[in-house]
Write an enzyme that holds these catalytic residues in place. Structure first.
Site, PDB file in Angstrom:
ATOM      1  N   ASP A 248      15.252 -15.325 -13.035  1.00 15.32           N
ATOM      2  CA  ASP A 248      15.959 -14.942 -11.810  1.00 15.32           C
ATOM      3  C   ASP A 248      15.495 -15.827 -10.654  1.00 15.32           C
ATOM      4  O   ASP A 248      14.300 -15.959 -10.408  1.00 15.32           O
ATOM      5  CB  ASP A 248      15.693 -13.461 -11.493  1.00 15.32           C
ATOM      6  CG  ASP A 248      16.566 -12.939 -10.360  1.00 15.32           C
ATOM      7  OD1 ASP A 248      17.681 -13.469 -10.173  1.00 15.32           O
ATOM      8  OD2 ASP A 248      16.139 -11.997  -9.669  1.00 15.32           O
TER       9      ASP A 248
ATOM     10  N   HIS B   7      11.210  -7.998  -7.187  1.00 17.41           N
ATOM     11  CA  HIS B   7      11.683  -7.009  -8.155  1.00 17.41           C
ATOM     12  C   HIS B   7      10.804  -5.763  -8.064  1.00 17.41           C
ATOM     13  O   HIS B   7       9.611  -5.824  -8.361  1.00 17.41           O
ATOM     14  CB  HIS B   7      11.613  -7.560  -9.581  1.00 17.41           C
ATOM     15  CG  HIS B   7      12.514  -8.730  -9.818  1.00 17.41           C
ATOM     16  ND1 HIS B   7      12.300  -9.636 -10.828  1.00 17.41           N
ATOM     17  CD2 HIS B   7      13.645  -9.134  -9.182  1.00 17.41           C
ATOM     18  CE1 HIS B   7      13.262 -10.552 -10.804  1.00 17.41           C
ATOM     19  NE2 HIS B   7      14.083 -10.277  -9.807  1.00 17.41           N
TER      20      HIS B   7
ATOM     21  N   SER C 137       8.508 -11.747  -8.678  1.00 19.18           N
ATOM     22  CA  SER C 137       8.551 -10.596  -9.575  1.00 19.18           C
ATOM     23  C   SER C 137       7.117 -10.207  -9.943  1.00 19.18           C
ATOM     24  O   SER C 137       6.317  -9.965  -9.046  1.00 19.18           O
ATOM     25  CB  SER C 137       9.408 -10.917 -10.807  1.00 19.18           C
ATOM     26  OG  SER C 137       9.579  -9.760 -11.605  1.00 19.18           O
TER      27      SER C 137
END
EC number: 3.1.1.61
Length: 356
Positions: free
Chosen positions: A291, A195, A169
């Site tokens: 995540d 992401h 991310s």
């Protein structure tokens, strides 16, 4: 202490909306607004901000030119504000290379109402940026050895049956670039979830494809996963690994966000656990939040081998920290060592590559 934010944008409308959003948060405040980088330079000296928001396309001095000078002379957390155009996405990729922590897109429609809907997103990005580890940029700042490509995989069976599954991310665009640039042309197939919003993943994949020895593309779904190829989740869909007969394939899924993200790293890791088992090596890189932690644990339970980026080399030590905390990882290493460790693992375990 509130996070001090300086807004640099040539649009008075955007400056006003950003000021409203930031000042509405209990933990941050706008300490200055500048219509261009020239004015911003003085305000940086006067206000000593914690985070800068910077429009990527501006008059007087190009946003990128300003960012490059800033990162060289006074490195600080920068969140780029980008338009959703192809040119905007390419400039944003370059800005991330130059050291911007993250970016937020300008909404397309009625700008003011759209921006207010972005309140939580913008505030989150600023909070993450304020905590980010900023390193002075040199031409080879991040890559330890990103200029070198590792030796070819010795066991051809290894590269056709084994897979590298990557999640990242905040800070991940540079980390993924540095990782992939070390992979040899016959590396095992790679699946990546980073992401990133729709419209930016294609620019990112195209940029990686030009820089790396392996081929990199935005996944379309239904591709056979081949050695020497990497498939990046598009910004609008989860990416999954599935099997069709003897082949690994990509699959896209537009189901709801998982952990507030689509694409989600957990979705990719869970699919790898189910489909590839012990043939998959998981790699979790810099990023905020959790995540990927649960999915990586599933990969471990299924016999996969997992590595996490260490805190010192992360921009944000969130996702790797969570994966380590739940016991999902086998090794933790600096970014520049991860590709070598992955390939060494494959070389040592090549004879165990097996169909599941």
């Amino acid at each position: 202490m509130k996070i001090k934010v300086l807004i640099v944008d040539d649009s008075a409308l955007i400056r006003g909306v950003m000021r409203e959003i930031i000042n509405s948060q209990p933990d941050m405040e706008v300490v200055g607004v500048a219509p261009d980088p020239i004015a911003a330079r003085e305000l940086i000296k006067q206000t000593n901000p914690d985070v800068l928001t910077l429009d990527v396309e501006m008059p007087k001095m190009d946003g990128l030119e300003f960012l490059e000078k800033l990162m060289r002379l006074r490195p600080m957390p920068v969140v780029m504000v980008s338009s959703l155009t192809e040119r905007g996405s390419e400039i944003t990729m370059r800005a991330l290379e130059l050291g911007a922590v993250d970016f937020v897109t300008k909404p397309k429609m009625s700008i003011q109402s759209g921006m207010l809907e972005y309140t939580d997103l913008i505030a989150d990005k600023i909070r993450i940026a304020a905590r980010a580890r900023i390193k002075p940029r040199t031409p080879h700042a991040q890559g330890g050895q990103s200029g070198t490509t590792l030796a070819a995989v010795r066991n051809p069976l290894t590269s056709s049956e084994k897979l590298i599954i990557i999640g990242a991310s905040t800070g991940g665009t540079e980390a993924i670039k540095d990782f992939l640039m070390q992979l040899p042309p016959d590396s095992p197939g790679v699946l990546i979830t980073q992401h990133m919003p729709e419209g930016f993943t294609r620019s990112f994949a195209n940029r990686l494809d030009k820089l790396c020895k392996i081929s990199v593309k935005e996944a379309e779904g239904g591709e056979r996963v081949l050695p020497g190829h990497a498939y990046l989740a598009p910004g609008h869909s989860h990416l999954l690994l599935v099997r069709s007969g003897a082949n690994y394939m990509t699959k896209l899924d537009q189901g709801p966000p998982v952990n507030r993200h689509r694409p989600s790293v957990d979705v990719l890791f869970n699919s790898a656990a189910l489909t590839a088992g012990k043939n998959a090596v998981g790699v979790i890189l810099t990023g905020m939040g959790k995540d990927g932690a649960a999915g990586m644990l599933e990969m471990k339970k299924a016999g996969g081998y997992n590595l996490a980026q260490d805190e010192a080399s992360c921009v944000v030590f969130g996702m790797p920290k969570e994966a380590i905390a739940v016991g999902a990882t086998h090794e933790v290493a600096p970014l520049h060592e991860l590709p070598r460790r992955v390939l060494e693992f494959f070389a040592a375990h090549g004879e165990r590559a097996m169909r599941v």
